[in-house]
Scaffold this active site. Structure first.
Site, PDB file in Angstrom:
ATOM      1  N   ARG A 264      -1.401  -9.676  -6.047  1.00 17.38           N
ATOM      2  CA  ARG A 264      -0.437  -9.171  -5.070  1.00 17.38           C
ATOM      3  C   ARG A 264       0.246 -10.325  -4.355  1.00 17.38           C
ATOM      4  NH1 ARG A 264      -1.529  -3.945  -4.755  1.00 17.38           N
ATOM      5  NH2 ARG A 264      -3.611  -3.278  -5.345  1.00 17.38           N
TER       6      ARG A 264
ATOM      7  N   LYS B 256      -5.913   6.133   1.992  1.00 19.77           N
ATOM      8  CA  LYS B 256      -4.615   6.297   1.348  1.00 19.77           C
ATOM      9  C   LYS B 256      -4.532   7.606   0.569  1.00 19.77           C
ATOM     10  CE  LYS B 256      -4.068   1.476   1.638  1.00 19.77           C
ATOM     11  NZ  LYS B 256      -4.084   0.185   0.990  1.00 19.77           N
TER      12      LYS B 256
ATOM     13  N   ASN C 255      -0.906  -4.209   1.336  1.00 17.19           N
ATOM     14  CA  ASN C 255      -0.548  -5.600   1.121  1.00 17.19           C
ATOM     15  C   ASN C 255       0.290  -6.194   2.258  1.00 17.19           C
ATOM     16  OD1 ASN C 255      -1.031  -7.674  -0.681  1.00 17.19           O
ATOM     17  ND2 ASN C 255       1.111  -7.627  -1.331  1.00 17.19           N
TER      18      ASN C 255
ATOM     19  N   PRO D 213       0.483   1.945  -0.825  1.00 19.15           N
ATOM     20  CA  PRO D 213       1.069   2.211   0.491  1.00 19.15           C
ATOM     21  C   PRO D 213       0.120   1.726   1.572  1.00 19.15           C
ATOM     22  CG  PRO D 213       0.027   4.183  -0.333  1.00 19.15           C
ATOM     23  CD  PRO D 213      -0.138   3.143  -1.403  1.00 19.15           C
ATOM     24  N   GLU D 214       0.655   1.495   2.747  1.00 22.45           N
ATOM     25  CA  GLU D 214      -0.190   1.175   3.884  1.00 22.45           C
ATOM     26  C   GLU D 214      -0.672   2.491   4.492  1.00 22.45           C
ATOM     27  OE1 GLU D 214      -0.576  -2.125   4.838  1.00 22.45           O
ATOM     28  OE2 GLU D 214       0.859  -2.903   3.401  1.00 22.45           O
TER      29      GLU D 214
END
Ligand SMILES: [Zn+2]
Length: 281
Positions: free
Chosen positions: A250, A51, A165, A2-3
């Site tokens: 990624r 995170k 990402n 997750p961001e």
């Protein structure tokens, strides 16, 4: 992954639902904590660190959870039907008299002493959405290994915490360089902009249900997820290729015209599948 803004939103949801109230029920559906019962203890706060989510509970306990790719915390009113996935995906339940927080598909559920939190988050670099944000140190960390690809350095939570990402690709677009550029080759004027730009991206998005980096009404993101559609600025087809060290690749997007620097040749193998959700939360 997750961001940081997704984690920030989850932390706020949990905090607003639970903080200050005693738990009427706790249920940890992981073997190690199957018998733990926190009912009667007050929830003090939930904070995001990078995170990681840290939910502090009366009595010096912290519930550490991590969302990774698939996890989510959902909050329901008492008596409301839980809609976050099938019951077998539930890993944790924290209920107060009026709200119930249900953690689905959480890859990390861990109870520890609040005094031991540093063990979990002590390695993180300055947090883009945290009180410890330090732009100078974040930039110095990113540039510390000049031969490392910029995209990799931005994802490394030990350098700065919060970029996933999606923002990796968007940030490199805004800086005008490819994610494969060695960090040490980043021009000084762009390097100077990097920490502020990263922080603005995350801050602008922490209250938004859909990520937006462009400021344009019909387009949310400049390059992430757009290949092979045209670049919003120059109409060159956006490209995508894997970036990673082999253990974790990624999908990485860039515009070959707007961004300078090395990049994989067209047609090089791609092992990714684009399953990364664009919606936050
Ligand atoms: Zn372009």
């Amino acid at each position: 992954m997750p961001e940081g803004d997704t984690v920030w939103q989850a932390a706020r949801r949990l905090h607003e639902a639970l903080a200050g109230k005693p738990l009427t029920r706790s249920d940890f559906r992981v073997p190690k904590y199957a018998t733990v019962d926190l009912a009667g203890r007050r929830v003090l706060s939930t904070i995001p660190r990078g995170k990681h989510l840290l939910t502090r509970i009366e009595g010096g306990l912290t519930l550490h959870t991590h969302l990774r790719m698939e996890g989510a915390w959902k909050v329901f009113d008492a008596g409301e039907r839980w809609r976050g996935g099938p019951a077998y995906q539930i890993r944790a339940v924290l209920a107060t008299s009026d709200r119930t927080a249900v953690g689905y598909r959480l890859p990390v559920v861990e109870l520890l002493r609040t005094t031991e939190e540093e063990r979990i988050v002590g390695h993180l670099g300055p947090d883009l959405l945290g009180p410890d944000w330090d732009p100078g140190r974040a930039l110095a960390n990113v540039l510390a290994d000049p031969g490392r690809q910029l995209g990799e350095a931005l994802l490394d939570q030990r350098n700065l915490a919060g970029i996933g990402n999606v923002y990796k690709s968007e940030l490199c677009f805004l800086l005008g360089v490819t994610p494969w550029l060695p960090a040490g080759a980043l021009p000084a004027d762009r390097a100077e902009k990097l920490p502020g730009l990263a922080k603005r991206l995350l801050e602008a998005n922490r209250d938004r249900p859909v990520r937006q980096t462009t400021g344009l009404p019909r387009y949310d993101l400049f390059v992430y997820g757009r290949a092979p559609r045209p670049c919003l600025r120059c109409h060159t087809p956006v490209r995508v290729a894997d970036q990673g060290d082999g253990s974790q690749e990624r999908p990485t997007y860039w515009c070959p015209t707007c961004q300078t620097g090395p990049a994989p040749a067209p047609g090089s193998p791609q092992r990714w599948r684009d399953k990364y959700p664009r919606r936050a939360g």
